[in-house]
Scaffold this motif. Sequence first.
Motif, PDB file in Angstrom:
ATOM      1  N   LEU A 201       0.684  -1.380  -0.008  1.00 15.05           N
ATOM      2  CA  LEU A 201      -0.001   0.012  -0.101  1.00 15.05           C
ATOM      3  C   LEU A 201       0.938   1.413  -0.049  1.00 15.05           C
ATOM      4  N   ARG A 202       1.977   1.312   0.815  1.00 15.65           N
ATOM      5  CA  ARG A 202       2.859   2.379   1.069  1.00 15.65           C
ATOM      6  C   ARG A 202       3.564   2.741  -0.563  1.00 15.65           C
ATOM      7  N   ASP A 203       3.756   1.460  -1.174  1.00 20.99           N
ATOM      8  CA  ASP A 203       4.544   1.585  -2.406  1.00 20.99           C
ATOM      9  C   ASP A 203       3.753   2.521  -3.474  1.00 20.99           C
ATOM     10  N   PHE A 204       2.415   1.946  -3.610  1.00 25.05           N
ATOM     11  CA  PHE A 204       1.183   2.690  -4.427  1.00 25.05           C
ATOM     12  C   PHE A 204       1.174   4.245  -3.950  1.00 25.05           C
ATOM     13  N   ILE A 205       0.889   4.402  -2.638  1.00 27.36           N
ATOM     14  CA  ILE A 205       0.718   6.069  -2.295  1.00 27.36           C
ATOM     15  C   ILE A 205       1.906   6.724  -2.661  1.00 27.36           C
ATOM     16  N   ASN A 206       3.043   5.859  -2.117  1.00 29.01           N
ATOM     17  CA  ASN A 206       4.238   6.911  -2.500  1.00 29.01           C
ATOM     18  C   ASN A 206       4.922   7.199  -4.107  1.00 29.01           C
ATOM     19  N   CYS A 207       4.324   6.050  -4.834  1.00 27.64           N
ATOM     20  CA  CYS A 207       4.311   6.527  -6.307  1.00 27.64           C
ATOM     21  C   CYS A 207       3.286   7.521  -6.621  1.00 27.64           C
ATOM     22  N   PHE A 208       2.145   7.506  -6.165  1.00 27.01           N
ATOM     23  CA  PHE A 208       1.313   8.523  -6.555  1.00 27.01           C
ATOM     24  C   PHE A 208       1.590   9.890  -5.908  1.00 27.01           C
TER      25      PHE A 208
ATOM     26  N   ASP B 152       5.812   1.386 -11.126  1.00 27.25           N
ATOM     27  CA  ASP B 152       5.786   0.532 -12.366  1.00 27.25           C
ATOM     28  C   ASP B 152       4.751   0.674 -13.186  1.00 27.25           C
ATOM     29  N   GLU B 153       4.500  -0.082 -14.207  1.00 30.31           N
ATOM     30  CA  GLU B 153       3.593   0.346 -15.075  1.00 30.31           C
ATOM     31  C   GLU B 153       1.992  -0.006 -14.619  1.00 30.31           C
ATOM     32  N   VAL B 154       1.901  -0.827 -13.597  1.00 33.72           N
ATOM     33  CA  VAL B 154       0.585  -0.840 -12.949  1.00 33.72           C
ATOM     34  C   VAL B 154       0.381   0.617 -12.237  1.00 33.72           C
ATOM     35  N   LYS B 155       1.015   0.969 -11.612  1.00 33.84           N
ATOM     36  CA  LYS B 155       0.920   1.991 -10.483  1.00 33.84           C
ATOM     37  C   LYS B 155       0.857   3.329 -11.531  1.00 33.84           C
ATOM     38  N   SER B 156       1.594   3.238 -12.338  1.00 32.44           N
ATOM     39  CA  SER B 156       1.728   4.429 -13.472  1.00 32.44           C
ATOM     40  C   SER B 156       0.375   4.464 -14.235  1.00 32.44           C
ATOM     41  N   ASP B 157      -0.275   3.358 -14.372  1.00 33.04           N
ATOM     42  CA  ASP B 157      -1.461   3.559 -15.381  1.00 33.04           C
ATOM     43  C   ASP B 157      -2.568   4.149 -14.281  1.00 33.04           C
ATOM     44  N   PHE B 158      -2.636   3.642 -12.978  1.00 29.62           N
ATOM     45  CA  PHE B 158      -3.507   4.318 -11.998  1.00 29.62           C
ATOM     46  C   PHE B 158      -3.145   5.936 -11.969  1.00 29.62           C
ATOM     47  N   LYS B 159      -2.080   6.112 -11.562  1.00 27.81           N
ATOM     48  CA  LYS B 159      -1.514   7.579 -11.409  1.00 27.81           C
ATOM     49  C   LYS B 159      -1.919   8.489 -12.620  1.00 27.81           C
ATOM     50  N   LYS B 160      -2.022   7.962 -13.536  1.00 31.06           N
ATOM     51  CA  LYS B 160      -2.169   9.231 -14.844  1.00 31.06           C
ATOM     52  C   LYS B 160      -3.522   9.590 -14.709  1.00 31.06           C
ATOM     53  N   ASP B 161      -4.396   8.902 -14.187  1.00 30.08           N
ATOM     54  CA  ASP B 161      -5.783   9.475 -14.086  1.00 30.08           C
ATOM     55  C   ASP B 161      -6.153  10.145 -12.942  1.00 30.08           C
ATOM     56  N   LEU B 162      -5.457   9.928 -11.752  1.00 29.39           N
ATOM     57  CA  LEU B 162      -5.968  10.727 -10.403  1.00 29.39           C
ATOM     58  C   LEU B 162      -6.442  12.041 -10.485  1.00 29.39           C
ATOM     59  N   SER B 163      -5.650  12.791 -11.154  1.00 32.03           N
ATOM     60  CA  SER B 163      -6.167  14.153 -11.004  1.00 32.03           C
ATOM     61  C   SER B 163      -7.576  14.357 -11.578  1.00 32.03           C
ATOM     62  N   GLU B 164      -7.833  13.738 -12.785  1.00 32.63           N
ATOM     63  CA  GLU B 164      -9.359  13.717 -13.283  1.00 32.63           C
ATOM     64  C   GLU B 164     -10.107  12.965 -12.527  1.00 32.63           C
ATOM     65  N   VAL B 165      -9.848  11.828 -11.897  1.00 35.49           N
ATOM     66  CA  VAL B 165     -10.593  10.902 -10.956  1.00 35.49           C
ATOM     67  C   VAL B 165     -11.284  11.987  -9.936  1.00 35.49           C
ATOM     68  N   PHE B 166     -10.317  12.717  -9.466  1.00 33.09           N
ATOM     69  CA  PHE B 166     -10.798  13.563  -8.185  1.00 33.09           C
ATOM     70  C   PHE B 166     -11.673  14.797  -8.823  1.00 33.09           C
ATOM     71  N   GLU B 167     -11.288  15.327  -9.902  1.00 34.68           N
ATOM     72  CA  GLU B 167     -12.071  16.714 -10.327  1.00 34.68           C
ATOM     73  C   GLU B 167     -13.393  16.052 -10.763  1.00 34.68           C
ATOM     74  N   THR B 168     -13.667  14.817 -11.232  1.00 37.63           N
ATOM     75  CA  THR B 168     -14.837  14.540 -11.874  1.00 37.63           C
ATOM     76  C   THR B 168     -15.671  13.499 -11.143  1.00 37.63           C
ATOM     77  N   SER B 169     -15.088  13.280  -9.730  1.00 40.63           N
ATOM     78  CA  SER B 169     -15.645  12.297  -8.790  1.00 40.63           C
ATOM     79  C   SER B 169     -15.720  10.972  -9.533  1.00 40.63           C
TER      80      SER B 169
END
Length: 119
Positions: free
Chosen positions: A37-44, A51-68
């Motif tokens: 869990l710490r690896d994910f949040i530290n990446c974010f 890594d590739e999986v974390k990057s895939d989630f991270k790329k959308d985080l700003s939009e996820v927050f802004e658009t609920s």
Amino acid sequence: MKLLILSAFLVLAAANTYSPDNDDIDIESVVSNVEVLRDFINCFNDNTPCDEVKSDFKKDLSEVFETSCSKCTDKQKHIFKRFIDEARVKLPSEYGVFLQKYDTQGKYIQPLQAAISGF
């Protein structure tokens, strides 16, 4: 003609959601292991490489927050809800940094939590 309209609708619907490439992630194994869990949040939070999986989630985080999470699939809403719920409790300091990074004014977290609450 009906088949053409249905096909167009399905393509449009698919274009309005995030890629399901990592929807099969075992989120329970992520949130049950505090180091993972710490690896994910530290990446974010830009504290460690992603890594590739974390990057895939991270790329959308700003939009996820802004658009609920409006473009999230049900599975992605579940993944994000579990991540937020567990990070808030298990890693409060890192979670605070996470919120500050993606919701600097504190105006997105409540609508986002409401949008993912049933998942």
